[in-house]
Design an enzyme around this catalytic site. Structure first.
Site, PDB file in Angstrom:
ATOM      1  N   GLU A 187       0.830  -1.211   0.000  1.00 42.02           N
ATOM      2  CA  GLU A 187       0.000   0.000   0.000  1.00 42.02           C
ATOM      3  C   GLU A 187       0.864   1.260   0.000  1.00 42.02           C
ATOM      4  O   GLU A 187       0.363   2.378   0.096  1.00 42.02           O
ATOM      5  CB  GLU A 187      -0.947  -0.012   1.216  1.00 42.02           C
ATOM      6  CG  GLU A 187      -2.064  -1.035   1.072  1.00 42.02           C
ATOM      7  CD  GLU A 187      -2.972  -1.160   2.290  1.00 42.02           C
ATOM      8  OE1 GLU A 187      -2.621  -0.601   3.348  1.00 42.02           O
ATOM      9  OE2 GLU A 187      -4.021  -1.818   2.184  1.00 42.02           O
ATOM     10  N   GLU A 226     -10.476  -5.324   8.903  1.00 49.87           N
ATOM     11  CA  GLU A 226      -9.425  -4.304   8.857  1.00 49.87           C
ATOM     12  C   GLU A 226      -8.356  -4.642   7.809  1.00 49.87           C
ATOM     13  O   GLU A 226      -7.878  -3.779   7.096  1.00 49.87           O
ATOM     14  CB  GLU A 226      -8.803  -4.173  10.260  1.00 49.87           C
ATOM     15  CG  GLU A 226      -7.494  -3.444  10.372  1.00 49.87           C
ATOM     16  CD  GLU A 226      -7.586  -1.941  10.115  1.00 49.87           C
ATOM     17  OE1 GLU A 226      -8.694  -1.406  10.018  1.00 49.87           O
ATOM     18  OE2 GLU A 226      -6.512  -1.316   9.989  1.00 49.87           O
ATOM     19  N   VAL A 235      -2.768 -11.913   1.346  1.00 51.60           N
ATOM     20  CA  VAL A 235      -2.181 -13.209   0.976  1.00 51.60           C
ATOM     21  C   VAL A 235      -0.838 -12.897   0.332  1.00 51.60           C
ATOM     22  O   VAL A 235      -0.742 -12.003  -0.522  1.00 51.60           O
ATOM     23  CB  VAL A 235      -3.092 -13.970  -0.019  1.00 51.60           C
ATOM     24  CG1 VAL A 235      -2.453 -15.295  -0.434  1.00 51.60           C
ATOM     25  CG2 VAL A 235      -4.470 -14.215   0.591  1.00 51.60           C
ATOM     26  N   ILE A 250      -7.249 -18.541  -1.538  1.00 52.44           N
ATOM     27  CA  ILE A 250      -6.960 -18.303  -0.120  1.00 52.44           C
ATOM     28  C   ILE A 250      -7.635 -17.012   0.365  1.00 52.44           C
ATOM     29  O   ILE A 250      -8.250 -16.978   1.435  1.00 52.44           O
ATOM     30  CB  ILE A 250      -5.430 -18.274   0.151  1.00 52.44           C
ATOM     31  CG1 ILE A 250      -4.826 -19.647  -0.147  1.00 52.44           C
ATOM     32  CG2 ILE A 250      -5.144 -17.853   1.595  1.00 52.44           C
ATOM     33  CD1 ILE A 250      -3.319 -19.739   0.049  1.00 52.44           C
ATOM     34  N   GLY A 251      -7.539 -15.945  -0.424  1.00 49.58           N
ATOM     35  CA  GLY A 251      -8.156 -14.672  -0.052  1.00 49.58           C
ATOM     36  C   GLY A 251      -9.658 -14.820   0.112  1.00 49.58           C
ATOM     37  O   GLY A 251     -10.252 -14.365   1.096  1.00 49.58           O
ATOM     38  N   TYR A 278     -13.089  -7.583  -4.717  1.00 48.93           N
ATOM     39  CA  TYR A 278     -14.185  -7.406  -3.763  1.00 48.93           C
ATOM     40  C   TYR A 278     -15.537  -7.251  -4.458  1.00 48.93           C
ATOM     41  O   TYR A 278     -16.532  -7.858  -4.064  1.00 48.93           O
ATOM     42  CB  TYR A 278     -13.928  -6.208  -2.845  1.00 48.93           C
ATOM     43  CG  TYR A 278     -12.775  -6.412  -1.907  1.00 48.93           C
ATOM     44  CD1 TYR A 278     -11.745  -5.485  -1.830  1.00 48.93           C
ATOM     45  CD2 TYR A 278     -12.706  -7.541  -1.099  1.00 48.93           C
ATOM     46  CE1 TYR A 278     -10.679  -5.665  -0.970  1.00 48.93           C
ATOM     47  CE2 TYR A 278     -11.639  -7.732  -0.232  1.00 48.93           C
ATOM     48  CZ  TYR A 278     -10.634  -6.801  -0.176  1.00 48.93           C
ATOM     49  OH  TYR A 278      -9.573  -6.980   0.667  1.00 48.93           O
TER      50      TYR A 278
END
Lengths: 171, 169
Positions: free
Chosen positions: B27, B91, B95, B104-105, B139
């Site tokens: 990030e 929060e 991965v 996995i995510g 998402y």
């Protein structure tokens, strides 16, 4: 006008519920309110509550024409930042229109900040609707900065149905 | 590739701290991370924890060249909507790059949703940076909507000196 800020009690939940609806009407989304004072009583007053609440109360002689002395509230809970640690999130801050401009909103918000500091919180966060200029100005004047405008953060949400869909694939 | 999803324990905090830093690097804000392994141990594993964690683990034969078998995590806590009641806030979801594309995510996030529903939550909320197209696409494909773009909610924050000043009566 004198007012007191105090921790909400379970028997304040009817007033808090009333004011939640008043705030939702102001935010133009009254049809979105699905919980009542019963959920607030259950979720805010157990041994591990989901939220905490402060109320602002005026004296009898200053009560509204409907007889209310509880004229404002702040609902908040503790959160966590994996960068900075403990934080506090102020979910709602509301003062009934006829009691604004007397420092009640500032009083409530300062008390939330103080409670957060006592728990070693490094941040206080909240959300505001982008058209709500009076509130945006109020918060910026108190030292808040806009993470969405300045850093590009967006809130995303799975509502009930989407959440159930997601959960059914859980290992 | 096989993997397991399980609740985090105190012993996982070292790996969680490592992966928090990896996510912060992604990030582009790794200098912002002030939290330590010890903070995670204190804040996540006390009587009234500030958060809960879920870990994704792979078997020994698939561990990374540095020897890590804990390859992903989700960190969440319970929150509250004054309109909808109990909610869960995710929060972090992370991965390690070499383990992506294997579900996995999705499995971590599904587990958060499942635990949230079991606790009576009707919303799963989280935040994403607007330039993070890979995450936004992931998402949205899972069925969420953008509260900021669609409803106009902005997140605001008070910290540091401003927070000190605000906390004065």
């Amino acid at each position: 006008m004198n007012f007191t800020i105090r921790a909400a009690r379970q028997d304040d939940c009817k007033d808090i519920s009333r004011m939640i609806m008043e705030l939702a009407i102001y935010e133009k989304m009254p049809d979105q309110v699905k919980i009542s004072h019963e959920e607030l009583e259950r979720d805010g007053f157990s041994s591990n509550p989901f939220f905490e609440c402060l109320v602002a109360e005026v004296h009898e002689e200053d009560k509204t024409k409907d007889g209310h002395t509880v004229v404002g509230y702040a609902l908040y809970f503790y959160t966590y930042s994996t960068w900075k640690g403990r934080s506090v999130f102020m979910e709602d801050l509301y003062v009934m229109p006829e009691f604004r401009g007397k420092g009640i909103g500032k009083g409530l918000m300062s008390k939330v900040a103080k409670e957060g500091k006592e728990k070693q919180c490094a941040r206080l966060q909240l959300t505001v609707l982008d058209w709500n200029t009076p509130s945006l100005d109020f918060y910026v004047a108190k030292g808040a900065h806009d993470l969405t405008a300045n850093e590009g953060w967006h809130f995303l949400r799975f509502d009930e149905e989407a959440m159930a869909n997601l959960a059914k694939d859980a290992p | 590739m096989d993997f397991t999803i399980r609740a985090a324990t105190l012993e996982d905090c070292k790996d969680i701290a490592r992966m928090i830093l990896e996510l912060a690097e992604y990030e582009k804000v790794s200098d912002q991370v002030k939290i330590t392994q010890r903070d995670l141990e204190q804040d996540g594993f006390s009587k009234n924890p500030f958060f809960h964690g879920i870990i994704a683990e792979v078997p020994e034969q698939h561990r990374t060249k540095e020897g890590h078998s804990k390859v992903g995590y989700a960190l969440y806590f319970f929150s509250y909507s004054s309109w909808k009641g109990r909610a869960v806030y995710m929060e972090d979801l992370y991965v390690m790059p070499e383990f992506r594309g294997k579900g996995i995510g999705k499995a971590l996030m599904s587990k958060v949703a499942q635990l949230g529903l079991a606790a009576g939550c009707t919303q799963l909320n989280f935040a994403v940076l607007d330039w993070n197209k890979a995450s936004l696409d992931f998402y949205m494909s899972q069925g969420c909507f953008d509260v900021t773009a669609d409803l106009g909610y902005h997140c605001m924050r008070c910290e540091g000196e401003q927070l000190e000043r605000l906390a004065q009566p």
